[in-house]
Design a protein around this motif. Structure first.
Motif, short mmCIF file in Angstrom:
data_model
loop_
_atom_site.label_atom_id
_atom_site.label_comp_id
_atom_site.label_asym_id
_atom_site.label_seq_id
_atom_site.Cartn_x
_atom_site.Cartn_y
_atom_site.Cartn_z
N ASN A 190 -0.76 0.62 -21.34
CA ASN A 190 0.11 1.72 -21.76
C ASN A 190 1.01 2.15 -20.59
N PHE A 191 1.77 1.21 -20.10
CA PHE A 191 2.71 1.49 -19.04
C PHE A 191 3.86 0.48 -19.15
N PRO A 192 5.07 0.86 -18.77
CA PRO A 192 6.19 -0.08 -18.81
C PRO A 192 6.21 -0.92 -17.53
N PRO A 193 6.05 -2.23 -17.63
CA PRO A 193 6.08 -3.07 -16.42
C PRO A 193 7.38 -2.94 -15.64
N GLU A 194 8.48 -2.65 -16.37
CA GLU A 194 9.77 -2.54 -15.68
C GLU A 194 9.83 -1.31 -14.79
N GLU A 195 8.86 -0.39 -14.96
CA GLU A 195 8.75 0.74 -14.04
C GLU A 195 7.62 0.52 -13.04
N ALA A 196 6.49 0.00 -13.53
CA ALA A 196 5.30 -0.12 -12.68
C ALA A 196 5.51 -1.09 -11.53
N ILE A 197 6.09 -2.25 -11.81
CA ILE A 197 6.23 -3.26 -10.77
C ILE A 197 7.22 -2.81 -9.68
N PRO A 198 8.41 -2.28 -10.05
CA PRO A 198 9.28 -1.74 -8.99
C PRO A 198 8.62 -0.60 -8.21
N MET A 199 7.78 0.20 -8.89
CA MET A 199 7.07 1.27 -8.17
C MET A 199 6.17 0.67 -7.10
N ILE A 200 5.45 -0.40 -7.45
CA ILE A 200 4.57 -1.04 -6.48
C ILE A 200 5.38 -1.61 -5.32
N LYS A 201 6.50 -2.24 -5.64
CA LYS A 201 7.35 -2.79 -4.58
C LYS A 201 7.85 -1.68 -3.66
N LEU A 202 8.20 -0.54 -4.24
CA LEU A 202 8.63 0.60 -3.42
C LEU A 202 7.51 1.06 -2.50
N GLY A 203 6.27 1.12 -3.04
CA GLY A 203 5.13 1.50 -2.21
C GLY A 203 4.94 0.57 -1.04
N LEU A 204 5.12 -0.73 -1.26
CA LEU A 204 4.95 -1.71 -0.18
C LEU A 204 6.07 -1.59 0.85
N ILE A 205 7.28 -1.28 0.38
CA ILE A 205 8.38 -1.06 1.33
C ILE A 205 8.09 0.15 2.21
N CYS A 206 7.57 1.21 1.59
CA CYS A 206 7.26 2.43 2.35
C CYS A 206 6.14 2.22 3.36
N THR A 207 5.25 1.27 3.11
CA THR A 207 4.12 1.03 4.01
C THR A 207 4.41 -0.10 4.98
N SER A 208 5.67 -0.36 5.24
CA SER A 208 6.02 -1.36 6.25
C SER A 208 5.43 -0.96 7.59
N GLN A 209 4.97 -1.96 8.35
CA GLN A 209 4.38 -1.68 9.66
C GLN A 209 5.41 -1.16 10.65
N VAL A 210 6.67 -1.50 10.44
CA VAL A 210 7.74 -1.08 11.36
C VAL A 210 8.41 0.16 10.77
N PRO A 211 8.39 1.31 11.48
CA PRO A 211 8.96 2.55 10.91
C PRO A 211 10.41 2.42 10.48
N SER A 212 11.22 1.68 11.24
CA SER A 212 12.64 1.57 10.90
C SER A 212 12.88 0.81 9.61
N ASN A 213 11.88 0.05 9.14
CA ASN A 213 12.02 -0.70 7.89
C ASN A 213 11.72 0.16 6.67
N ARG A 214 11.18 1.35 6.88
CA ARG A 214 10.87 2.23 5.75
C ARG A 214 12.10 3.06 5.38
N PRO A 215 12.31 3.32 4.10
CA PRO A 215 13.41 4.21 3.71
C PRO A 215 13.07 5.65 4.06
N ASP A 216 14.09 6.53 4.09
CA ASP A 216 13.76 7.95 4.21
C ASP A 216 13.46 8.49 2.82
N MET A 217 12.91 9.69 2.76
CA MET A 217 12.43 10.22 1.48
C MET A 217 13.58 10.50 0.51
N GLY A 218 14.76 10.80 1.02
CA GLY A 218 15.90 10.96 0.13
C GLY A 218 16.21 9.67 -0.61
#
Length: 980
Positions: free
Chosen positions: A932-960
């Motif tokens: 009961n979830f749309p994959p077109e939302e869930a998978i990009p959400m997961i990718k966003l989470g992985l981008i935010c948890t990059s080991q290098v701070p400069s590779n992470r987006p800002d919260m805006g």
């Protein structure tokens, strides 16, 4: 001869760099010598390259001949270049047109460099070329069709280990002179060109490690001269060709790691010269035919990871030259044939993960085997003592003995130490009894010793210290007793020490702290006593430490790993104290001096003292007086401390009950100056705070505890509930002025998704923060403690993530870093909206010290950005982005950031990243959502989470940027591409 006008464009643009070349051309026009065509070509070729190691320094444009240059060979009669071999010269750049000047070149070998770009189709103009080797470079693009349209006398071509793509050109079949083709380890795709099977002179064909597909043509029997063929690791389907008997010279056949099916064709038995047959990792099935023993030249036979069944043929013993046999990961039944004792050349046999039965074959020790993996079968019986077998030098050969997951009983042979080269000894999950023999200390080369999940008793032998190469020791789930031997400190390479679920007693040796390579320690479920050695905090690589359910006592080590240890790792030890177990350590009070009331002399006895004895009595009396005085002083001190503690507690209780209010609409209100009252400031309203004072002393009103203190729920006189955080005084040694200035800054931060700070209370001994009360509980409870069907829907989860992200944007706009973002600090209000609490409390610390900060937010294990561990990296808002990324993954997957399994530690971000790489990311989404979830939302959400948890701070987006991406995800048709 080439003229100046024909110089490549790159040189015309850089005349200053090419003045030497112009001089060479002028010289050539005067001499009219054909020899200098080669000099010219090589100088132009060199000009396109970078030569960081100056390997081509001997290539001088002023030379009349290039025959003495490194890598160049000339025909002694014609003085023309016929070989150019520059393998491993660390050259980079493109393979330029200068090479085309070498019209008599027969061999071009540029392997193991860093050439880039595409392959020049003009190489086809070098009609004398017989060998082309461009392997181990970074060439890309398709293989030019032109190379094979005019291939002349080409005999060998290797383009292996590049980045070539596209299909293999059909024109390859026109090169009838080809004897060796190697296109392995590229990204070639599509089917094999049908004409490839008409290359009658082909002796070696290696197309392994590509993306080729389709069926393997039955025309393979036309390759009469074929000696080696490897199609390993592609996507071929269908059955093995049944007419392969035409390749009578075949010595190596490797079709492993494809999707081939069916049975072994009988035509294979005709390959009597075949020495290596590898078919592992397919879907082949059926029984193994007896004719396999007729392939008497076999040295390597690998049929692993298929679906073969039935008994292992007795004829296998006919393969006298066999060195390696691998039948693992099939469904073979029965016992290993005793005929294999005739395989005198055998070095390694792997029959693990089958359904083999019968006794462990004693004949294995009579061969010179180096590896014996027989794990995950149904073998029974005992391991015979080496002394009872006809062994000789084979003692020294064995390196791997893995009999785990069987039903072997008996004892470990006490002569196990004779296997002096043994590196891995795994007998886990069997039914072994008896003791661990002391001879394990003679295994000087052993790296892994796993005897877990057996019935071993006795103690861990002190001789274990002799296994100086040991890296992993697993003795868990046995009946071992006695103490942990201190000699284990001699195993200086040890990384894993697993001794859980035994009956070990005594203290944990401080010597363990000398094992500086330790990463995993599990001593749980034993009867260990004493305190934890403080030196354990000095272990630099420790990742997991579990001593739960013992009888340990005292204070936990402080610092490093132990600042973030989870409570479950030390639970079940009632006498342990420290922040991890939420139990304060008792203050150390000197033991009182107890005087013997009968020590004063009896009168009747005193009269009988001699003068010498009377002198001793006087001295004793003076000592007693001094002791009495000291005791009285100590007792007075103890009483004073007790009274002070009582007064502080009374003051705390009284101040909470009789707070003098100073209420105002702004922060300028001046509170009472009464020395007996604390200072209360409410940022708005006029509540009677005294109504909730009892909550500070009532455990029933406690909502939770964190690194900065406990939180209580109370109700004001007007009926409005509030949450009061009673700060840990030891955390806050700032002055009252600094405390109030920072708290007032936090009070001004208002946002719909932030828990509002409504006021504070200050005394030197009691500091309170007064927050709005959020009734819906924490996100952590909703995710991990929900009952039955009461869990968050996908829509609710998405809204919580968006609201949390917006709250962090607001904090960062106010130059405030949260520092402590985690699911237990995200509260849910009655309308389902998130409210983030505990923000900015690090400001109340006297200084932003990473060590102190990490100890205060140790419960945020898994959310903390890696820069906390690096003193040279600045702490910025990006550490909140990292914590948000972990929180996002936690919300989507329903799993905690760090989970401790039986023998592993699972880090959520690493697990999800691995699943994404394997194409299994949807399997990570919380199973309670049941699709009961749309994959077109869930998978990009997961990718966003992985981008935010990059080991290098400069590779992470800002919260805006995060908020913008989340809004795009909600409209996947417009913005999903942003995350691809």
């Amino acid at each position: 001869m080439s003229s100046v006008s024909q110089i490549p464009t790159t040189f015309r643009r850089n005349k200053e760099e090419c003045h030497g070349l112009v001089r060479v051309l002028s010289l050539l026009s005067c001499l009219g010598s054909t020899l200098n065509d080669d000099v010219l070509g090589l100088i132009v070729f060199k000009a396109d390259l970078q030569d960081p190691k100056a390997n081509l320094i001997s290539w001088n444009e002023d030379d009349n001949s290039c025959c003495t240059w490194v890598g160049v060979k000339c025909n002694p009669i014609t003085n023309r270049v016929y070989e150019l071999v520059l393998d491993g010269f660390s050259l980079s750049g493109r393979i330029g047109r200068g090479i085309l000047q070498l019209q008599f070149l027969t061999k071009l070998s540029l392997s193991n460099n860093n050439f880039t770009g595409s392959i020049n189709p003009s190489l086809a103009h070098l009609e004398s070329l017989q060998v082309i080797d461009l392997s181990d470079n970074n060439l890309s693009g398709p293989i030019p069709d032109e190379i094979f349209q005019q291939c002349g006398s080409l005999r060998e071509i290797s383009l292996a280990r590049n980045k070539l793509s596209g299909q293999i050109p059909d024109s390859l079949s026109s090169c009838s002179t080809l004897a060796a083709v190697n296109f392995s380890s590229n990204q070639l795709s599509g089917p094999l060109p049908t004409g490839i099977w008409s290359l009658n002179g082909l002796g070696s064909l290696d197309l392994s490690d590509n993306l080729l597909e389709g069926e393997i043509s039955k025309g393979i029997d036309g390759l009469h001269n074929l000696t080696e063929i490897s199609l390993r690791n592609n996507r071929f389907t269908g059955q093995l060709p049944d007419n392969i008997e035409g390749c009578l010279l075949l010595k190596l056949l490797d079709f492993s790691k494809n999707s081939l099916s069916g049975k072994l064709p009988d035509s294979l038995q005709k390959l009597t010269m075949c020495s290596s047959l590898s078919l592992h990792g397919n879907s082949l099935m059926g029984e193994l035919p007896e004719w396999i023993g007729e392939m008497r030249s076999l040295e390597t036979l690998d049929l692993s990871a298929n679906g073969f069944s039935g008994r292992i043929p007795v004829s296998l013993g006919n393969l006298k030259l066999l060195k390696v046999v691998n039948f693992s990961k099939n469904v073979f039944t029965g016992s290993l044939p005793d005929s294999m004792i005739n395989c005198k050349s055998l070095l390694a046999m792997d029959f693990s993960q089958n359904l083999l039965t019968g006794n462990f074959p004693a004949w294995t020790f009579t061969l010179r085997l180096q590896k014996i993996p027989l794990s995950k079968n149904r073998l029974v019986g005992i391991i015979e003592h080496p002394s009872s077998t006809s062994m000789d030098a084979s003692y020294q050969n064995l390196q791997v003995l893995d009999l785990s997951n069987n039903a072997i009983s008996g004892e470990i042979p006490f002569e196990i130490g004779v296997f002096s080269s043994l590196r891995l000894f795994n007998m886990s999950r069997n039914s072994l009894g008896g003791v661990i023999p002391a001879s394990v200390g003679e295994l000087k080369a052993i790296c892994v010793l796993d005897l877990s999940s057996n019935r071993l008793n006795g103690s861990i032998p002190s001789e274990i210290g002799g296994a100086v190469s040991l890296k992993e020791l697993r003795l868990d789930n046995n009946f071992l007793a006695g103490k942990i031997p201190t000699q284990i400190e001699k195993c200086s390479s040890l990384t894993s020490l697993i001794l859980s679920q035994n009956n070990l007693i005594g203290p944990i040796p401080a010597a363990i702290a000398n094992l500086i390579n330790l990463q995993t320690v599990d001593l749980s479920l034993n009867n260990l006593t004493g305190s934890l050695p403080k030196q354990l905090a000095n272990l630099p690589h420790l990742l997991f430490f579990n001593v739960s359910y013992n009888h340990l006592q005292g204070e936990l080590p402080a610092g490093s790993f132990f600042n973030t240890i989870t409570p479950s790792s030390v639970s079940g030890n009632p006498s342990l104290c420290g922040s991890a177990v939420n139990r304060s350590c008792p203050a150390i009070v000197p033991k009182p001096i107890v005087l013997n009331p009968n020590s004063s002399s009896d009168s009747s006895v005193a009269g009988s003292f001699s003068p010498n004895l009377r002198h001793k009595k006087i001295i004793l009396s003076i000592s007693a007086l001094i002791a009495i005085g000291a005791a009285a002083f100590i007792a007075l001190g103890v009483v004073s401390v007790t009274v002070l503690n009582f007064r502080v507690r009374s003051s705390t209780s009284r101040s909470a009950a009789t707070l003098t209010l100073s209420v105002g609409d702004d922060f300028s209100s001046s509170p009472t100056s009464d020395a007996n009252s604390g200072k209360l400031v409410m940022f708005s309203g006029d509540p009677d705070f005294s109504a909730g004072a009892h909550a500070l002393l009532n455990k029933d009103c406690e909502l939770g505890r964190g690194g900065f203190g406990a939180v209580y729920r109370t109700v004001l006189q007007d009926g409005r509930p509030v949450a009061i955080k009673k700060l840990t005084v030891s955390s806050l040694v700032k002055s009252q002025e600094d405390f109030e200035r920072e708290v007032k800054k936090l009070g001004k931060i208002q946002h719909p998704n932030l828990v509002a700070l409504e006021g504070y209370y200050w005394t030197p001994s009691l500091q309170l923060l007064i927050y709005e009360f959020v009734s819906g509980g924490s996100l952590y409870k909703h995710l991990h403690e929900g009952q039955g069907g009461n869990f968050l829907s996908w829509h609710e989860r998405f809204s919580i993530i968006v609201g949390t992200a917006k709250s962090l944007v607001h904090l960062h706009q106010k130059n405030t870093i949260h520092y402590n973002l985690k699911s237990s600090n995200v509260l849910i209000d009655s309308s389902g909206e998130p409210k983030v609490g505990d923000f900015g409390l690090a400001r109340l610390l006297p200084m932003l010290d990473r060590y102190v900060l990490s100890s205060k937010i140790q419960s945020a294990l898994g959310y903390m950005a890696p820069e906390f561990a690096c003193q040279t990296v600045k702490i910025t808002e990006k550490c909140d982005v990292y914590g948000f990324g972990v929180l996002l993954l936690e919300v989507v997957t329903g799993r905690q950031p760090v989970e401790y399994m039986e023998d592993d530690v699972v880090v959520l971000s690493d697990m999800v990243r691995g699943a994404l790489e394997e194409g299994k990311v949807e399997e990570c989404i919380d199973g309670r959502l049941q699709g009961n979830f749309p994959p077109e939302e869930a998978i990009p959400m997961i990718k966003l989470g992985l981008i935010c948890t990059s080991q290098v701070p400069s590779n992470r987006p800002d919260m805006g940027e995060v908020v913008n991406i989340l809004e795009l995800i909600r409209c996947p048709s417009d913005g999903q591409e942003e995350l691809e």
